[in-house]
Design an enzyme around this catalytic site. Sequence first.
Site, PDB file in Angstrom:
ATOM      1  N   PRO A  24       0.810  -1.223   0.000  1.00 28.39           N
ATOM      2  CA  PRO A  24       0.000   0.000   0.000  1.00 28.39           C
ATOM      3  C   PRO A  24       0.840   1.268   0.000  1.00 28.39           C
ATOM      4  O   PRO A  24       0.354   2.338  -0.390  1.00 28.39           O
ATOM      5  CB  PRO A  24      -0.827  -0.127   1.286  1.00 28.39           C
ATOM      6  CG  PRO A  24      -0.016  -1.032   2.169  1.00 28.39           C
ATOM      7  CD  PRO A  24       0.621  -2.015   1.230  1.00 28.39           C
ATOM      8  N   GLU A  25       2.107   1.156   0.407  1.00 25.81           N
ATOM      9  CA  GLU A  25       2.965   2.349   0.453  1.00 25.81           C
ATOM     10  C   GLU A  25       3.324   2.874  -0.922  1.00 25.81           C
ATOM     11  O   GLU A  25       3.908   3.967  -1.052  1.00 25.81           O
ATOM     12  CB  GLU A  25       4.234   2.061   1.268  1.00 25.81           C
ATOM     13  CG  GLU A  25       5.346   1.313   0.550  1.00 25.81           C
ATOM     14  CD  GLU A  25       5.155  -0.187   0.479  1.00 25.81           C
ATOM     15  OE1 GLU A  25       6.148  -0.896   0.273  1.00 25.81           O
ATOM     16  OE2 GLU A  25       3.998  -0.662   0.618  1.00 25.81           O
ATOM     17  N   GLN A  26       2.980   2.123  -1.978  1.00 25.97           N
ATOM     18  CA  GLN A  26       3.299   2.595  -3.330  1.00 25.97           C
ATOM     19  C   GLN A  26       2.629   3.933  -3.636  1.00 25.97           C
ATOM     20  O   GLN A  26       3.062   4.659  -4.521  1.00 25.97           O
ATOM     21  CB  GLN A  26       2.881   1.548  -4.374  1.00 25.97           C
ATOM     22  CG  GLN A  26       1.390   1.241  -4.444  1.00 25.97           C
ATOM     23  CD  GLN A  26       0.591   2.195  -5.304  1.00 25.97           C
ATOM     24  OE1 GLN A  26       1.117   2.739  -6.257  1.00 25.97           O
ATOM     25  NE2 GLN A  26      -0.685   2.388  -4.969  1.00 25.97           N
TER      26      GLN A  26
END
Length: 225
Positions: free
Chosen positions: A133-135
């Site tokens: 999700p950090e993308q």
Amino acid sequence: MSDRLITVSAPTDAAVTITMNRPAKKNALSIAMRDQISDALDGLASDETVKVVILTGAGDVFSAGFDLREFGSEDPDVQAGLWPSSDRFHRTVLQHPLPIVAAVNGPALAGGFDLAAMCDIRIASVTARFAHPEQAFSDVVYGPLHDLVGGATARYLCLSGRSVDAGEALRLGIVSEVVAAGELAAAAWGLARDIARAPRDILVRTKAKALRRASGPAGTATLEL
């Protein structure tokens, strides 16, 4: 001790389990936890009674990734430790001379996904899922996942941030086995015993061959992986 964020079991059948023990924080990988994992792995690397390491999380989450609160901290000591701790952590896990089995007991997200990918073999509970999700707001560690599943799948997951469940992870080759939640520990120990049938020096030489073919030279910084 109350400041211990991991537990390390005594060797049994030449295997040791490291458990991330911060369940209330979804086993978020704080600087302190990363350093404790690195310290434990450094110690086990020279322990001749140990042939294989199992890595898992307490509670129902493997790890939700790095502790994002630390990135926003105004404490200069926290800021000074963020990336050196991260670089050491990734280097220590990736280059550990013994086989590491990840027993993925629940979601493995962001840096938790990276941690699972950096291990040699992954067994997952049916409750596991994997995502980056950090993308949406940060660089993604790409190299270990590319080594694991190849460029097409790694790019799909790292660029999209899509989440895959345990069944899909098995199909994609992220994990080698999926078991019921209550069977994960026994499955991991069974695999560890299979690995530990080999002499330690042979396991070390086989792991060294794998490391020579892995992405990223020794000392590669976190954000370059």
